[in-house]
Design a protein around this motif. Structure first.
Motif, PDB file in Angstrom:
ATOM      1  N   THR A  34       0.817  -1.219   0.000  1.00  0.00           N
ATOM      2  CA  THR A  34       0.000   0.000   0.000  1.00  0.00           C
ATOM      3  C   THR A  34       0.852   1.272   0.000  1.00  0.00           C
ATOM      4  O   THR A  34       0.329   2.364   0.221  1.00  0.00           O
ATOM      5  CB  THR A  34      -0.957   0.021   1.211  1.00  0.00           C
ATOM      6  N   LEU A  35       2.163   1.115  -0.232  1.00  0.00           N
ATOM      7  CA  LEU A  35       2.981   2.303  -0.460  1.00  0.00           C
ATOM      8  C   LEU A  35       2.500   2.975  -1.746  1.00  0.00           C
ATOM      9  O   LEU A  35       2.303   2.312  -2.765  1.00  0.00           O
ATOM     10  CB  LEU A  35       4.459   1.933  -0.575  1.00  0.00           C
ATOM     11  N   LEU A  36       2.317   4.264  -1.703  1.00  0.00           N
ATOM     12  CA  LEU A  36       1.605   4.960  -2.774  1.00  0.00           C
ATOM     13  C   LEU A  36       2.509   5.400  -3.925  1.00  0.00           C
ATOM     14  O   LEU A  36       3.652   5.799  -3.726  1.00  0.00           O
ATOM     15  CB  LEU A  36       0.887   6.181  -2.197  1.00  0.00           C
ATOM     16  N   LYS A  37       1.945   5.317  -5.132  1.00  0.00           N
ATOM     17  CA  LYS A  37       2.603   5.793  -6.338  1.00  0.00           C
ATOM     18  C   LYS A  37       1.730   6.868  -6.971  1.00  0.00           C
ATOM     19  O   LYS A  37       0.523   6.945  -6.708  1.00  0.00           O
ATOM     20  CB  LYS A  37       2.811   4.637  -7.322  1.00  0.00           C
ATOM     21  N   LYS A  38       2.334   7.681  -7.803  1.00  0.00           N
ATOM     22  CA  LYS A  38       1.584   8.745  -8.457  1.00  0.00           C
ATOM     23  C   LYS A  38       0.464   8.151  -9.317  1.00  0.00           C
ATOM     24  O   LYS A  38       0.679   7.206 -10.063  1.00  0.00           O
ATOM     25  CB  LYS A  38       2.509   9.592  -9.331  1.00  0.00           C
ATOM     26  N   GLY A  39      -0.731   8.720  -9.183  1.00  0.00           N
ATOM     27  CA  GLY A  39      -1.873   8.260  -9.960  1.00  0.00           C
ATOM     28  C   GLY A  39      -2.731   7.234  -9.245  1.00  0.00           C
ATOM     29  O   GLY A  39      -3.857   6.962  -9.682  1.00  0.00           O
ATOM     30  N   ASP A  64       5.162   7.425  -2.046  1.00  0.00           N
ATOM     31  CA  ASP A  64       5.830   6.682  -0.964  1.00  0.00           C
ATOM     32  C   ASP A  64       5.200   6.906   0.406  1.00  0.00           C
ATOM     33  O   ASP A  64       5.722   6.423   1.412  1.00  0.00           O
ATOM     34  CB  ASP A  64       7.328   7.005  -0.897  1.00  0.00           C
ATOM     35  N   ALA A  65       4.074   7.621   0.464  1.00  0.00           N
ATOM     36  CA  ALA A  65       3.304   7.661   1.701  1.00  0.00           C
ATOM     37  C   ALA A  65       2.545   6.344   1.827  1.00  0.00           C
ATOM     38  O   ALA A  65       2.589   5.494   0.932  1.00  0.00           O
ATOM     39  CB  ALA A  65       2.348   8.841   1.686  1.00  0.00           C
ATOM     40  N   ASN A  66       1.820   6.151   2.924  1.00  0.00           N
ATOM     41  CA  ASN A  66       1.077   4.912   3.136  1.00  0.00           C
ATOM     42  C   ASN A  66      -0.346   5.237   3.576  1.00  0.00           C
ATOM     43  O   ASN A  66      -0.734   6.412   3.649  1.00  0.00           O
ATOM     44  CB  ASN A  66       1.779   4.029   4.164  1.00  0.00           C
ATOM     45  N   LEU A  67      -1.119   4.186   3.853  1.00  0.00           N
ATOM     46  CA  LEU A  67      -2.522   4.333   4.225  1.00  0.00           C
ATOM     47  C   LEU A  67      -2.777   3.775   5.616  1.00  0.00           C
ATOM     48  O   LEU A  67      -2.004   2.953   6.120  1.00  0.00           O
ATOM     49  CB  LEU A  67      -3.417   3.584   3.234  1.00  0.00           C
ATOM     50  N   THR A  68      -3.871   4.192   6.223  1.00  0.00           N
ATOM     51  CA  THR A  68      -4.318   3.598   7.479  1.00  0.00           C
ATOM     52  C   THR A  68      -5.394   2.548   7.194  1.00  0.00           C
ATOM     53  O   THR A  68      -5.810   2.359   6.054  1.00  0.00           O
ATOM     54  CB  THR A  68      -4.880   4.669   8.423  1.00  0.00           C
ATOM     55  N   ARG A  69      -5.859   1.914   8.232  1.00  0.00           N
ATOM     56  CA  ARG A  69      -6.795   0.794   8.133  1.00  0.00           C
ATOM     57  C   ARG A  69      -8.108   1.160   7.443  1.00  0.00           C
ATOM     58  O   ARG A  69      -8.718   0.328   6.768  1.00  0.00           O
ATOM     59  CB  ARG A  69      -7.075   0.262   9.541  1.00  0.00           C
ATOM     60  N   GLY A  70      -8.553   2.412   7.566  1.00  0.00           N
ATOM     61  CA  GLY A  70      -9.858   2.792   7.017  1.00  0.00           C
ATOM     62  C   GLY A  70      -9.843   3.258   5.581  1.00  0.00           C
ATOM     63  O   GLY A  70     -10.864   3.709   5.065  1.00  0.00           O
ATOM     64  N   VAL A  71      -8.685   3.146   4.912  1.00  0.00           N
ATOM     65  CA  VAL A  71      -8.556   3.639   3.535  1.00  0.00           C
ATOM     66  C   VAL A  71      -8.058   2.518   2.632  1.00  0.00           C
ATOM     67  O   VAL A  71      -7.177   1.743   3.019  1.00  0.00           O
ATOM     68  CB  VAL A  71      -7.586   4.839   3.467  1.00  0.00           C
ATOM     69  N   ALA A  72      -8.625   2.410   1.424  1.00  0.00           N
ATOM     70  CA  ALA A  72      -8.247   1.360   0.479  1.00  0.00           C
ATOM     71  C   ALA A  72      -7.409   1.920  -0.661  1.00  0.00           C
ATOM     72  O   ALA A  72      -7.626   3.043  -1.117  1.00  0.00           O
ATOM     73  CB  ALA A  72      -9.490   0.690  -0.102  1.00  0.00           C
ATOM     74  N   LEU A  73      -6.464   1.104  -1.125  1.00  0.00           N
ATOM     75  CA  LEU A  73      -5.660   1.427  -2.300  1.00  0.00           C
ATOM     76  C   LEU A  73      -6.296   0.813  -3.535  1.00  0.00           C
ATOM     77  O   LEU A  73      -6.697  -0.350  -3.546  1.00  0.00           O
ATOM     78  CB  LEU A  73      -4.244   0.861  -2.145  1.00  0.00           C
ATOM     79  N   ILE A  74      -6.401   1.614  -4.606  1.00  0.00           N
ATOM     80  CA  ILE A  74      -6.851   1.119  -5.910  1.00  0.00           C
ATOM     81  C   ILE A  74      -5.788   1.522  -6.930  1.00  0.00           C
ATOM     82  O   ILE A  74      -5.745   2.663  -7.385  1.00  0.00           O
ATOM     83  CB  ILE A  74      -8.223   1.699  -6.293  1.00  0.00           C
ATOM     84  N   ALA A  75      -4.894   0.587  -7.245  1.00  0.00           N
ATOM     85  CA  ALA A  75      -3.775   0.859  -8.158  1.00  0.00           C
ATOM     86  C   ALA A  75      -4.097   0.259  -9.523  1.00  0.00           C
ATOM     87  O   ALA A  75      -3.899  -0.941  -9.762  1.00  0.00           O
ATOM     88  CB  ALA A  75      -2.484   0.263  -7.590  1.00  0.00           C
ATOM     89  N   LEU A  76      -4.592   1.059 -10.440  1.00  0.00           N
ATOM     90  CA  LEU A  76      -5.091   0.584 -11.725  1.00  0.00           C
ATOM     91  C   LEU A  76      -3.973   0.227 -12.696  1.00  0.00           C
ATOM     92  O   LEU A  76      -2.879   0.802 -12.659  1.00  0.00           O
ATOM     93  CB  LEU A  76      -5.975   1.650 -12.354  1.00  0.00           C
ATOM     94  N   LYS A  77      -4.283  -0.708 -13.575  1.00  0.00           N
ATOM     95  CA  LYS A  77      -3.379  -1.022 -14.673  1.00  0.00           C
ATOM     96  C   LYS A  77      -3.349   0.150 -15.649  1.00  0.00           C
ATOM     97  O   LYS A  77      -4.240   0.998 -15.659  1.00  0.00           O
ATOM     98  CB  LYS A  77      -3.856  -2.292 -15.402  1.00  0.00           C
TER      99      LYS A  77
END
Length: 405
Positions: free
Chosen positions: A83-88, A110-123
């Motif tokens: 869940t380390l974040l990338k641009k977009g 390179d920031a991260n998320l807490t338990r109440g937030v979801a990552l959606i990393a699209l193709k």
């Protein structure tokens, strides 16, 4: 004619989409190495210079409010590398503001998320801006709301989010639709920012014009107002009002009829246009207001109703005066009671303020009324833009209306 095909889309209200569109589960649109996931369960104590973590409260109106992010250690963050974040990347609230979604920009890579937030990393073959619009649409939000878990703290599960089905046009059209809707978002954001600036300017003007320090500033408020107390004998008035912290006088008739329709209204206090009311048990800036919208109404007996002596004070000037922080700051000096603080009408009357001549009051009111009108025009414009965008979303995100490419 447009060519449509019918699909069995269980999670969407519409079942027809254009022939060249597809229906996809959200979980199948993301990078296999970075599936839809929630973030760090326990971030621990704040770490100076640590890894920023996005919470639900940091997602505001489609953007990340990065000024007050919590931080965690690199060690804890490394335990949640997927869940380390990338641009977009898209991030979405799973609880509280369910469905609120935002896109990650350069400042949060390179920031991260807490338990109440979801990552959606699209193709790469899916537009993150288009998916952001799809997720934030009213139709998708309705689906989320029907699939919440829990009672006290309702939450959307990752499993449900992964299975959500959305219609997709070809990538080129996805980008065109997103670009058009982003135009409305930009206009809404600009006008919202203008409202915030004008609100700040109004606050500054109020403090400058209404709380000046002069030798003759100590005018006792009781010399300018008087209490009025008329009871609603025989239930002659049925419009039930209340004073809230943020919206002033609210017409509560429909809610009142629904909840306590049989209650006797004869003991309620009458308030008429041009009169003020406040709740003496929890007075603050928002719980006091001047009745403008209605000719008359009734309030719970707990309220205090009073009116200005218009030969001495402009009622609008008094309204602005009692909305300043100077008024709020005086309240603790005049409250009584041990169990619950109470500001009596005598206490209110004992407050002292700067009150100029009527002609100067009129001039000050004109200045503040002008900026209020500007704020209202901008607010109306934002409301219209949001309604326009909602209508466009209903047409464009379902393929009912196509963009010529």
């Amino acid at each position: 004619m447009k060519q449509y095909k019918t699909k069995n889309i269980k999670t969407l209200q519409h079942t027809t989409i254009p022939r060249d569109w597809e229906v996809k589960e959200l979980g199948k649109l993301v990078d296999e190495k970075r599936p839809i996931s929630y973030g760090i369960v326990q971030t621990g104590e704040l770490v100076e210079g640590g890894v920023p973590c996005i919470r639900v409260t940091d997602i505001v109106n489609g953007k990340i409010e990065a000024s007050n992010l919590i931080t965690t250690s690199k060690k804890i963050s490394d335990g949640y590398k997927r869940t380390l974040l990338k641009k977009g990347d898209l991030v979405m609230a799973l609880r509280g503001k369910i469905g609120q979604v935002a896109k990650i920009e350069d400042n949060l890579v390179d920031a991260n998320l807490t338990r109440g937030v979801a990552l959606i990393a699209l193709k790469e073959n899916y537009s993150n801006d288009f998916v952001l619009q799809q997720i934030s649409s009213s139709e998708t939000i309705k689906i989320f709301e029907k699939n919440l878990n829990g009672s006290a703290l309702q939450e959307l599960s990752i499993g449900v989010l992964r299975k959500i089905k959305l219609p997709f046009p070809p990538l080129k059209e996805q980008k065109a639709i997103a670009a058009l809707l982003n135009t409305w978002d930009t206009a809404i954001q600009k006008n919202t920012a203008l409202i915030a600036c004008k609100e700040l300017h109004k606050k500054w003007l109020m403090q400058k014009l209404l709380t000046r320090k002069e030798k003759n500033e100590n005018h006792i408020l009781g010399n300018y107002i008087k209490e009025v107390s008329f009871r609603n004998k025989g239930n002659e008035i049925t419009r039930v009002l209340s004073v809230t912290n943020s919206r002033g006088f609210i017409d509560q008739k429909e809610q009142f009829d629904r909840v306590v329709a049989s209650q006797d209204l004869s003991n309620y206090k009458i308030v008429r246009k041009g009169q003020f009311a406040y709740n003496p048990s929890r007075v603050n800036v928002g719980s006091l207001d001047l009745l403008r919208k209605f000719e008359e109404g009734i309030l719970s007996p707990m309220y205090v109703v009073f009116e200005p002596d218009t030969e001495k004070i402009n009622k609008e000037y008094l309204f602005y005066l009692l909305k300043t922080s100077s008024f709020t700051a005086r309240i603790p000096m005049f409250v009584q009671g041990s169990v619950r603080d109470t500001l009596s009408f005598d206490g209110l009357c004992g407050m002292k303020f700067f009150i100029p001549s009527l002609s100067e009051q009129d001039t000050i009111v004109q200045v503040l009324t002008t900026i209020d009108k500007e704020i209202q025009l901008l607010t109306t414009k934002v409301t219209q833009l949001r309604a326009q965008k909602k209508g466009l979303m209903q047409q464009l995100l379902t393929g009912k209306k196509r963009i010529k490419l």
